[in-house]
Enzyme design. Structure first.
Site, short mmCIF file in Angstrom:
data_model
loop_
_atom_site.label_atom_id
_atom_site.label_comp_id
_atom_site.label_asym_id
_atom_site.label_seq_id
_atom_site.Cartn_x
_atom_site.Cartn_y
_atom_site.Cartn_z
N ARG A 1 0.82 -1.22 0.00
CA ARG A 1 0.00 0.00 0.00
C ARG A 1 0.85 1.26 0.00
O ARG A 1 0.52 2.24 -0.69
CB ARG A 1 -0.94 -0.01 1.21
N ASP B 1 -15.49 9.30 10.06
CA ASP B 1 -14.38 8.45 9.67
C ASP B 1 -13.08 9.24 9.81
O ASP B 1 -13.09 10.47 9.73
CB ASP B 1 -14.54 7.97 8.22
#
Length: 302
Positions: free
Chosen positions: A32, A141
Site C-alpha cells: 500500500r 471516519d
C-alpha cells in the site's frame, strides 16, 4: 523497507489511528505504501519514512494512515444488524422518545457511506411513523478521502451489487452512465464528519444508537478499551450499540454490556434494558441456606 522503518510505521499508525499492525502485515504495508510513494513521486518507502520522522508533515501522515486503513464495506453488510435495527431498536426508540420525537444515530468509521445510507433506507421505510420526528444520522471516519466519496454517494456497479436489494436500488438511486448515485433526499439524511475514534468526541453529543462495526478488530486490547470507554458517554439512556459479528466487549469494557436477548446488541451498563436482561437471584438469609443444602445433598445420595 528496513526493520527500523517498519517499526516506526507501526508506532506511528498505532499512536495516530489506533491501528495495530502485526509483523505478519509487513507485506501489506509495503504494497500500500509503495502505491502511495509512486503517486507522490517518492522513490522508495525508506525516503517516505525519513520524511515522516521529521514530524512536520501532517498531511503526509494522514495520507499514510488513509493508505493503511481498511475501508471494506457494503450495503446492508451482514443483514442481521439491520434487522436488529428495524425490528428491535427502532420500536424501542419510537416508544421511549415519543415525547421528544428525536432520534440520533452515529455510524462510527462510516467509510464510503454504505452503512449510513442503508440505515437511511430502513428509516425511509418507516417515514409515516417518523413523520414530525427530527432524525439525524451522523457518519464519521478518520479518512477525509472516503468521506468525500460518501458525500458524493456515487457507487460503481460492483459496489451496488454487493448487498443492495433491487427494489431499493430502483427507489433510492439514479443511474449516471455506468455508476449509480444515492438520491438527494437520502443524502440529506446523512451528515458526514471527519473524526478519529481516539480523539475526544463530546462535541458530537449523545446518540440513541451507535453503529461501530468491524472497527475494533483492527485494534489491540488497550485501544479497544479506550474506544469503548469513549463511546459509553455518547450513548443516551437506554440507547443501543451495535458492533461487528466478530467483536465483543467481554473482558474489555464494563461500561457497555451485551444485551442478553439479542446477539450483537449492547447497552450502557446502567440502562433499564441491561438490568432487565440480567438474571437476578434472591439473597437468602443464612438460616434458610442449610435446609436447602441438606435437601440437595439427600437427593444426590439417592
Amino acid at each position: 523497507m528496513t526493520d527500523a522503518d517498519f517499526n516506526f510505521l507501526r508506532l506511528l499508525l498505532h499512536l495516530r489511528s489506533g491501528l495495530a499492525l502485526s509483523l505478519e502485515k509487513r507485506y501489506l504495508a509495503e504494497s500500500r505504501l509503495g502505491i502511495l510513494c509512486r503517486r507522490r513521486g517518492i522513490d522508495k518507502i525508506g525516503l517516505l519514512v525519513q520524511r515522516l520522522r521529521h514530524g512536520n508533515e501532517i498531511e503526509l501522515e494522514n495520507a499514510v494512515i488513509e493508505a493503511m486503513t481498511t475501508n471494506e464495506t457494503l450495503f446492508f453488510r451482514d443483514q442481521s444488524p439491520f434487522e436488529l435495527f428495524r425490528n428491535v431498536i427502532l420500536p424501542e426508540k419510537l416508544a421511549s422518545n415519543a415525547a421528544t420525537r428525536t432520534l440520533r444515530i452515529w455510524c462510527a468509521a462510516v467509510s464510503t457511506g454504505q452503512e449510513a445510507y442503508s440505515l437511511a433506507m430502513v428509516l425511509d421505510e418507516m417515514a409515516a411513523r417518523l413523520s414530525g420526528w427530527k432524525v439525524q444520522i451522523i457518519g464519521t471516519d478518520i479518512s477525509t478521502e472516503v468521506l468525500e466519496r460518501a458525500r458524493a454517494g456515487i457507487y460503481n456497479q460492483f459496489e451496488i451489487q454487493r448487498g443492495l436489494p433491487i427494489q431499493m436500488l430502483l427507489r433510492h438511486f439514479q443511474q449516471n452512465g455506468d455508476k449509480w448515485q444515492v438520491s438527494e433526499r437520502l443524502r440529506a439524511m446523512v451528515e458526514l464528519q471527519q473524526h478519529n475514534l481516539l480523539d475526544p468526541s463530546s462535541h458530537l453529543g449523545q446518540f440513541d444508537v451507535i453503529f461501530c462495526r468491524n472497527v475494533l478488530i483492527y485494534f489491540d486490547v488497550p485501544t479497544k478499551t479506550k474506544v469503548l470507554a469513549a463511546l459509553a458517554p455518547r450513548l443516551a439512556p437506554d440507547g443501543a450499540v451495535v458492533l461487528g459479528a466478530a467483536e465483543t466487549v467481554i473482558g474489555i469494557s464494563a461500561a457497555i454490556v451485551p444485551d442478553k436477548q439479542h446477539r450483537g446488541l449492547y447497552r450502557d451498563h446502567r440502562s433499564s434494558h441491561a438490568q432487565a436482561a440480567s438474571i437476578s437471584l434472591p439473597v437468602l438469609p443464612p438460616a434458610a441456606v442449610a435446609p436447602l443444602l441438606a435437601k440437595v445433598s439427600s437427593r444426590i445420595r439417592a
